[in-house]
Design an enzyme around this catalytic site. Sequence first.
Site, PDB file in Angstrom:
ATOM      1  N   ASN A  63     -40.497  87.804  24.389  1.00 36.92           N
ATOM      2  CA  ASN A  63     -41.218  86.543  24.496  1.00 36.92           C
ATOM      3  C   ASN A  63     -41.847  86.394  25.867  1.00 36.92           C
ATOM      4  OD1 ASN A  63     -40.536  85.673  21.871  1.00 36.92           O
ATOM      5  ND2 ASN A  63     -38.512  85.084  22.574  1.00 36.92           N
ATOM      6  N   CYS A  64     -42.715  85.385  25.977  1.00 41.41           N
ATOM      7  CA  CYS A  64     -43.423  85.078  27.210  1.00 41.41           C
ATOM      8  C   CYS A  64     -42.423  85.024  28.368  1.00 41.41           C
ATOM      9  CB  CYS A  64     -44.123  83.734  27.040  1.00 41.41           C
ATOM     10  SG  CYS A  64     -45.097  83.242  28.457  1.00 41.41           S
ATOM     11  N   PRO A  65     -42.748  85.623  29.489  1.00 37.20           N
ATOM     12  CA  PRO A  65     -44.034  86.215  29.865  1.00 37.20           C
ATOM     13  C   PRO A  65     -44.077  87.738  29.714  1.00 37.20           C
ATOM     14  CG  PRO A  65     -42.741  85.947  31.834  1.00 37.20           C
ATOM     15  CD  PRO A  65     -41.880  85.467  30.666  1.00 37.20           C
ATOM     16  N   ASP A  95     -44.332  87.688  19.213  1.00 29.13           N
ATOM     17  CA  ASP A  95     -44.353  86.342  19.777  1.00 29.13           C
ATOM     18  C   ASP A  95     -45.687  85.674  19.439  1.00 29.13           C
ATOM     19  OD1 ASP A  95     -44.254  84.038  21.277  1.00 29.13           O
ATOM     20  OD2 ASP A  95     -44.271  85.043  23.225  1.00 29.13           O
TER      21      ASP A  95
END
Length: 80
Positions: free
Chosen positions: A16-18, A43
């Site tokens: 997931n981010c980042p 994601d």
Amino acid sequence: MTEYEITETLDVKGQNCPMPVIKTKQSIDNLDEGDVLEVLATDPGSTSDLGGWADTTEGVELVEQEERDDLYKHYVRKME
């Protein structure tokens, strides 16, 4: 498909981010001008994250993004 050749594939599925953006930047830095990186992500936020990153980063072009089922594919070209 489209009129570019994929040079390398980066698999960031499950991250997931980042992380998708960070790993995309690291991979792009190692490519030659004109090379295209295919990024495979799960994601949903990666679409806007990578789009925003490409818009604000010199030397990269977001060529295409596509979504199929729960897989997001991003194609980034390294420019000058």
